[in-house]
Design a protein around this motif. Structure first.
Motif, PDB file in Angstrom:
ATOM      1  N   LEU A   1       2.724  -4.698  12.015  1.00 62.53           N
ATOM      2  CA  LEU A   1       3.010  -3.260  12.060  1.00 62.53           C
ATOM      3  C   LEU A   1       1.959  -2.528  12.874  1.00 62.53           C
ATOM      4  N   THR A   2       0.703  -2.683  12.510  1.00 62.09           N
ATOM      5  CA  THR A   2      -0.365  -1.906  13.146  1.00 62.09           C
ATOM      6  C   THR A   2      -0.603  -2.295  14.601  1.00 62.09           C
ATOM      7  N   GLY A   3      -0.154  -3.473  15.010  1.00 60.72           N
ATOM      8  CA  GLY A   3      -0.304  -3.905  16.396  1.00 60.72           C
ATOM      9  C   GLY A   3       0.761  -3.362  17.335  1.00 60.72           C
ATOM     10  N   LEU A   4       1.798  -2.736  16.789  1.00 61.72           N
ATOM     11  CA  LEU A   4       2.860  -2.173  17.635  1.00 61.72           C
ATOM     12  C   LEU A   4       2.346  -0.980  18.424  1.00 61.72           C
ATOM     13  N   ASP A   5       2.738  -0.886  19.681  1.00 62.63           N
ATOM     14  CA  ASP A   5       2.340   0.266  20.500  1.00 62.63           C
ATOM     15  C   ASP A   5       2.791   1.579  19.864  1.00 62.63           C
ATOM     16  N   ALA A   6       3.974   1.582  19.277  1.00 59.50           N
ATOM     17  CA  ALA A   6       4.485   2.796  18.641  1.00 59.50           C
ATOM     18  C   ALA A   6       3.626   3.190  17.448  1.00 59.50           C
ATOM     19  N   PHE A   7       3.119   2.212  16.695  1.00 63.62           N
ATOM     20  CA  PHE A   7       2.247   2.528  15.566  1.00 63.62           C
ATOM     21  C   PHE A   7       0.896   3.034  16.062  1.00 63.62           C
ATOM     22  N   LYS A   8       0.404   2.458  17.140  1.00 60.72           N
ATOM     23  CA  LYS A   8      -0.854   2.938  17.720  1.00 60.72           C
ATOM     24  C   LYS A   8      -0.705   4.378  18.194  1.00 60.72           C
ATOM     25  N   ALA A   9       0.442   4.724  18.780  1.00 62.34           N
ATOM     26  CA  ALA A   9       0.700   6.104  19.210  1.00 62.34           C
ATOM     27  C   ALA A   9       0.784   7.024  17.998  1.00 62.34           C
ATOM     28  N   PHE A  10       1.428   6.575  16.925  1.00 63.56           N
ATOM     29  CA  PHE A  10       1.507   7.344  15.681  1.00 63.56           C
ATOM     30  C   PHE A  10       0.110   7.609  15.120  1.00 63.56           C
ATOM     31  N   SER A  11      -0.750   6.606  15.163  1.00 61.09           N
ATOM     32  CA  SER A  11      -2.091   6.709  14.587  1.00 61.09           C
ATOM     33  C   SER A  11      -3.078   7.476  15.449  1.00 61.09           C
ATOM     34  N   ALA A  12      -2.813   7.557  16.740  1.00 59.27           N
ATOM     35  CA  ALA A  12      -3.793   8.085  17.697  1.00 59.27           C
ATOM     36  C   ALA A  12      -4.334   9.460  17.329  1.00 59.27           C
ATOM     37  N   ASP A  13      -3.496  10.415  17.049  1.00 61.74           N
ATOM     38  CA  ASP A  13      -3.972  11.765  16.713  1.00 61.74           C
ATOM     39  C   ASP A  13      -3.525  12.184  15.313  1.00 61.74           C
ATOM     40  N   HIS A  14      -3.421  11.187  14.447  1.00 60.02           N
ATOM     41  CA  HIS A  14      -2.930  11.440  13.094  1.00 60.02           C
ATOM     42  C   HIS A  14      -3.793  12.463  12.353  1.00 60.02           C
TER      43      HIS A  14
ATOM     44  N   ASN B   1       0.842  -1.185   0.000  1.00 60.90           N
ATOM     45  CA  ASN B   1       0.000   0.000   0.000  1.00 60.90           C
ATOM     46  C   ASN B   1       0.878   1.236   0.000  1.00 60.90           C
ATOM     47  N   LEU B   2       0.459   2.236  -0.738  1.00 62.90           N
ATOM     48  CA  LEU B   2       1.117   3.532  -0.747  1.00 62.90           C
ATOM     49  C   LEU B   2       0.169   4.507  -0.065  1.00 62.90           C
ATOM     50  N   ILE B   3       0.657   5.181   0.954  1.00 57.22           N
ATOM     51  CA  ILE B   3      -0.153   6.116   1.738  1.00 57.22           C
ATOM     52  C   ILE B   3       0.535   7.465   1.704  1.00 57.22           C
ATOM     53  N   ARG B   4      -0.230   8.498   1.367  1.00 56.45           N
ATOM     54  CA  ARG B   4       0.341   9.840   1.222  1.00 56.45           C
ATOM     55  C   ARG B   4      -0.567  10.837   1.925  1.00 56.45           C
ATOM     56  N   TYR B   5       0.059  11.759   2.659  1.00 57.69           N
ATOM     57  CA  TYR B   5      -0.716  12.775   3.369  1.00 57.69           C
ATOM     58  C   TYR B   5       0.171  13.981   3.660  1.00 57.69           C
ATOM     59  N   GLY B   6      -0.442  15.129   3.776  1.00 57.68           N
ATOM     60  CA  GLY B   6       0.256  16.341   4.181  1.00 57.68           C
ATOM     61  C   GLY B   6       0.165  16.512   5.684  1.00 57.68           C
ATOM     62  N   VAL B   7       1.148  17.196   6.243  1.00 63.14           N
ATOM     63  CA  VAL B   7       1.187  17.441   7.687  1.00 63.14           C
ATOM     64  C   VAL B   7       1.276  18.945   7.909  1.00 63.14           C
ATOM     65  N   LYS B   8       0.544  19.424   8.897  1.00 67.83           N
ATOM     66  CA  LYS B   8       0.596  20.843   9.253  1.00 67.83           C
ATOM     67  C   LYS B   8       2.030  21.202   9.646  1.00 67.83           C
ATOM     68  N   ASP B   9       2.451  22.408   9.288  1.00 60.79           N
ATOM     69  CA  ASP B   9       3.825  22.843   9.578  1.00 60.79           C
ATOM     70  C   ASP B   9       4.209  22.631  11.033  1.00 60.79           C
ATOM     71  N   GLU B  10       3.313  22.974  11.944  1.00 60.14           N
ATOM     72  CA  GLU B  10       3.628  22.873  13.374  1.00 60.14           C
ATOM     73  C   GLU B  10       3.661  21.423  13.874  1.00 60.14           C
ATOM     74  N   SER B  11       3.239  20.475  13.051  1.00 64.09           N
ATOM     75  CA  SER B  11       3.199  19.067  13.461  1.00 64.09           C
ATOM     76  C   SER B  11       4.234  18.187  12.753  1.00 64.09           C
ATOM     77  N   ILE B  12       5.025  18.775  11.862  1.00 64.49           N
ATOM     78  CA  ILE B  12       5.991  17.968  11.098  1.00 64.49           C
ATOM     79  C   ILE B  12       7.005  17.289  12.009  1.00 64.49           C
ATOM     80  N   ALA B  13       7.571  18.020  12.954  1.00 60.74           N
ATOM     81  CA  ALA B  13       8.570  17.428  13.858  1.00 60.74           C
ATOM     82  C   ALA B  13       7.957  16.302  14.689  1.00 60.74           C
ATOM     83  N   GLU B  14       6.741  16.507  15.168  1.00 64.95           N
ATOM     84  CA  GLU B  14       6.063  15.472  15.955  1.00 64.95           C
ATOM     85  C   GLU B  14       5.811  14.236  15.101  1.00 64.95           C
ATOM     86  N   ASN B  15       5.337  14.429  13.873  1.00 61.03           N
ATOM     87  CA  ASN B  15       5.077  13.301  12.984  1.00 61.03           C
ATOM     88  C   ASN B  15       6.366  12.532  12.702  1.00 61.03           C
TER      89      ASN B  15
END
Length: 122
Positions: free
Chosen positions: A78-91, A20-34
């Motif tokens: 991948l999606t079951g990892l705690d780190a991935f869940k944290a990444f997805s939480a407020d995506h 799968n190819l997934i593409r999205y933009g990130v708000k300037d203030e959230s780039i470092a967090e992402n």
């Protein structure tokens, strides 16, 4: 001779993987967090070393992120990892627009997806 056997197994694995190819933009203030959250996903993958997952993330200079995800059968390793869940939480709050996802096939690959170590520090 062993190399030919190994190469055949690698070719067989590529043919059974879904991508799968997934593409999205990130708000300037959230780039470092992402970027930091993505780095934590890679740390978790380095710790767990699932053979059923291939994962590549690119950050474009316009604030977009592109993920290429390869997986056997399902993506739970991948999606079951705690780190991935944290990444997805407020995506959705970090994104500057909608997420685009599409199934992809690798048509060619010259040394790009194998042993790349050019990761940018978080």
């Amino acid at each position: 001779m062993l190399r030919n056997v190994f190469c055949g197994q690698t070719q067989k694995r590529r043919m059974t993987m879904g991508y799968n190819l997934i593409r999205y933009g990130v708000k300037d203030e959230s780039i470092a967090e992402n970027r930091t959250l993505v780095a934590k996903v890679f740390e978790a993958l380095d710790e767990t070393k699932p053979l059923s997952v291939r994962y590549l993330v690119l950050e474009l200079e316009n604030g977009e992120f592109v993920h290429l995800v390869g997986y056997d059968k399902d993506s739970a390793a991948l999606t079951g990892l705690d780190a991935f869940k944290a990444f997805s939480a407020d995506h959705a709050e970090r994104r500057s627009g909608p997420l685009a996802r599409s199934a992809a096939k690798i048509v060619g690959n010259y040394r790009m997806l194998d042993n790349a170590v050019e990761a940018m520090p978080a």
